[in-house]
Write a protein that holds these residues in place. Structure first.
Motif, short mmCIF file in Angstrom:
data_model
loop_
_atom_site.label_atom_id
_atom_site.label_comp_id
_atom_site.label_asym_id
_atom_site.label_seq_id
_atom_site.Cartn_x
_atom_site.Cartn_y
_atom_site.Cartn_z
N TRP A 141 0.84 -1.19 0.00
CA TRP A 141 0.00 0.00 0.00
C TRP A 141 0.89 1.25 0.00
N PHE A 142 0.28 2.41 0.24
CA PHE A 142 1.06 3.66 0.11
C PHE A 142 0.52 4.70 1.08
N TYR A 143 1.43 5.31 1.87
CA TYR A 143 1.04 6.46 2.69
C TYR A 143 1.67 7.68 2.04
N PRO A 144 0.88 8.58 1.46
CA PRO A 144 1.41 9.58 0.52
C PRO A 144 2.05 10.82 1.13
N VAL A 145 1.73 11.11 2.42
CA VAL A 145 2.23 12.37 2.98
C VAL A 145 3.73 12.24 3.22
N ASP A 146 4.49 13.17 2.65
CA ASP A 146 5.95 13.08 2.79
C ASP A 146 6.56 14.48 2.81
N PHE A 147 7.64 14.65 3.58
CA PHE A 147 8.33 15.94 3.70
C PHE A 147 9.71 15.63 4.26
N ALA A 148 10.55 16.69 4.31
CA ALA A 148 11.96 16.48 4.65
C ALA A 148 12.13 15.83 6.03
N SER A 149 11.26 16.13 7.00
CA SER A 149 11.49 15.66 8.38
C SER A 149 10.74 14.36 8.68
N SER A 150 10.27 13.64 7.64
CA SER A 150 9.44 12.44 7.90
C SER A 150 10.22 11.32 8.60
N GLY A 151 11.54 11.44 8.63
CA GLY A 151 12.34 10.42 9.32
C GLY A 151 12.34 10.58 10.82
N SER A 152 11.86 11.76 11.30
CA SER A 152 11.83 11.94 12.77
C SER A 152 10.48 12.45 13.26
N SER A 153 9.63 12.93 12.37
CA SER A 153 8.30 13.41 12.85
C SER A 153 7.43 12.20 13.20
N GLN A 154 6.43 12.44 14.05
CA GLN A 154 5.53 11.35 14.47
C GLN A 154 4.12 11.60 13.90
N ILE A 155 3.38 10.55 13.66
CA ILE A 155 2.06 10.69 13.03
C ILE A 155 1.13 11.52 13.93
N GLY A 156 1.27 11.40 15.24
CA GLY A 156 0.41 12.21 16.14
C GLY A 156 0.66 13.69 15.95
N GLY A 157 1.95 14.05 15.84
CA GLY A 157 2.29 15.47 15.62
C GLY A 157 1.89 15.92 14.22
N ASN A 158 2.01 15.00 13.24
CA ASN A 158 1.60 15.33 11.87
C ASN A 158 0.10 15.67 11.84
N ILE A 159 -0.68 14.90 12.66
CA ILE A 159 -2.13 15.14 12.70
C ILE A 159 -2.42 16.45 13.44
N ALA A 160 -1.71 16.65 14.57
CA ALA A 160 -1.96 17.85 15.37
C ALA A 160 -1.60 19.12 14.61
N THR A 161 -0.70 19.00 13.61
CA THR A 161 -0.33 20.19 12.83
C THR A 161 -0.82 20.09 11.39
#
Ligand code: S2G
Ligand code: ZN
Length: 478
Positions: A141-161
């Motif tokens: 499958w595929f999770y499409p959201v991607d950006f430079a800091s995806s190696g250290s950001s967390q999905i909870g913080g991605n949702i909160a922002t």
């Protein structure tokens, strides 16, 4: 209880805090309720510059029930809470500078469920974005959201922002991927929002209230993520262009004839700094601007169409040069030039304008913004880049070495204020993807009406009646 976020309370000496710390220690144990300075410095800030971490303690829960107990203890002792994910934020949204309790989700990174029936996964909020991308890929499958800091950001913080990144033009922001959220609000209530349902028409969807809430309503502890089928092979092109009209024409031609995954741009000084830092060379001739286009050709004809767009632009003198990546490796090398901009600029502690207008208004907006810049301070070097395909421009102002942080902020604020007023005129946003946090609270009024802001305060009062959730963030002072 509203924190006066101007004063730096040293709550570690406050009796209530000590009482709360005692109860939290017996709940979590000393290994998961940290009180040492190095933990404060690690967990008490995010990537925004210039804040001093001053939490009273760092809590490391392992599940939603523990988060609920933490919130109940904090509420009992009127202790502010700062939720902390990957700490990659750029606006001070996860900074604990006033004696708050940091609730770090780092230990909550488990997969709770994988459901092939609707191609969704439920994960704890502390899962690293890149781990989620890998988990999806492992299932085909595929999770499409991607950006430079995806190696250290967390999905909870991605949702909160409501994190955006490079593929919003095709797949939307984090909001579009989330089918369920579990959160503990400021009352200590556990909320199961939408529970992964594809269809659920039972009144306003609070899931969407928590997306982008920056922790001011509560702490996101789990997410159900709707994944996509793996996409087909894509092609990457880098164009060298004469100016914004050429960029916008290229965007229009591509978006009206091809399936675009990403449409990014960068100014020449961005590329120069990146190639210098990476000791890399640009694959195209020099030009004022560059556009990186990733598209998914369904047929040979699509690729030919892309090449003809290039040839026609060359004839018109709008396009100076272009390269179509001939391999995965070359495509990655081109992406690296774009994705390295943020890190490359960080030594100059840039003032980050992360702005957006509707794509159709970009041309007029850029003209006015460029005029604003031209009237401005010519000592300040500007670097233009970002997700222009979504109408999102990152306009970074680099700090001259000779200026202190305070002097620099003073020199930048007229430009930032000018942009904010211009955005208000264009119906744009003072924060396209990075959020408001502490840094941009005073600009919120240029993108949200007083009626909205007062409603937001009232809604916060419902989910967080004592004002303990991320005090001082997002909402401008009373
Ligand atoms: C980008 C990354 C964060 C920054 O590169 O698109 O959103 O530093 C940015 O601006
Ligand atoms: Zn960005």
């Amino acid at each position: 209880m509203i924190y006066d976020d101007e004063k730096q309370h040293d709550r570690s000496l406050d009796a209530r805090t000590n009482e709360a710390v005692k109860e939290l220690t017996s709940l979590l144990g000393e290994s998961r309720l940290l009180l040492d300075q190095s933990s404060f410095e690690r967990f008490g800030v995010d990537r925004s510059p210039g804040w001093t971490a001053r939490p009273c303690a760092i809590a490391l829960p392992e599940n939603t029930l523990e988060v609920q107990s933490i919130v109940q203890i904090a509420r009992r002792h009127s202790l502010g809470i700062v939720p902390s994910g990957g700490r990659t934020g750029l606006c001070g949204g996860a900074v604990a500078a006033a004696g708050e309790l940091v609730v770090a989700l780092d230990r909550m990174n488990r997969v709770m469920d994988v459901d092939p029936a609707d191609r969704s996964v439920t994960v704890q909020a502390g899962m690293i974005t890149a781990q989620l991308q890998t988990l999806a890929a492992e299932k085909g499958w595929f999770y499409p959201v991607d950006f430079a800091s995806s190696g250290s950001s967390q999905i909870g913080g991605n949702i909160a922002t409501n994190a955006g990144g490079i593929r919003v033009i095709r797949y939307g922001m984090t909001r579009a991927q989330i089918s369920g959220i579990v959160a503990v609000d400021g009352r200590g209530e556990i909320l199961g929002l939408n529970r992964g349902l594809a269809k659920n028409n039972t009144g306003p969807d609070f899931r969407h209230l928590f997306v982008g809430s920056e922790g001011i309503f509560g702490i996101i502890t789990e997410a159900t993520v709707q994944l996509l089928p793996a996409p087909g092979p894509s092609k990457v092109m880098l164009f060298a262009l004469q100016g914004f009209p050429a960029i916008l024409r290229l965007l229009s031609e591509f978006s009206n004839s091809l399936e675009i995954n990403a449409f990014e741009f960068l100014s020449h000084n961005a590329l120069e700094r990146v190639t210098a830092r990476l000791a890399a060379s640009s694959p195209v001739a020099p030009a004022p601007f560059y556009a990186l286009v990733e598209f998914e050709p369904a047929t040979e004809a699509d690729e030919e169409r892309a090449v003809s767009i290039f040839e026609q632009g060359l004839e018109r003198g709008e396009i100076v040069d272009a390269v179509l990546a001939g391999s995965e490796a070359q495509a990655r090398a081109i992406w690296r030039l774009r994705e390295s901009i943020s890190e490359t600029l960080s030594p100059w502690k840039p003032w980050k304008n992360d702005i957006s207008v509707r794509v159709g208004r970009l041309g007029a907006f850029i003209e006015r913004a460029s005029a604003l810049v031209a009237e401005g301070d010519d000592e300040l070097e500007l670097v233009w880049y970002g997700h222009i395909g979504d109408g999102n421009i990152h306009l970074n102002i680099l700090k001259p070495d000779r200026l202190s942080a305070e002097e620099f902020a003073e020199r930048c604020s007229p430009v930032a204020k000018g942009f904010a007023m211009l955005l208000q005129e264009f119906g744009g946003s003072v924060s396209a993807e990075h959020g408001i946090g502490l840094l941009k609270r005073d600009y919120l009024k240029y993108s949200r009406s007083e009626a909205e802001i007062s409603a937001l305060r009232a809604i916060k009062g419902i989910f967080d009646p004592d004002g303990i959730m991320n005090p001082g963030k997002l909402l401008p002072g009373p």
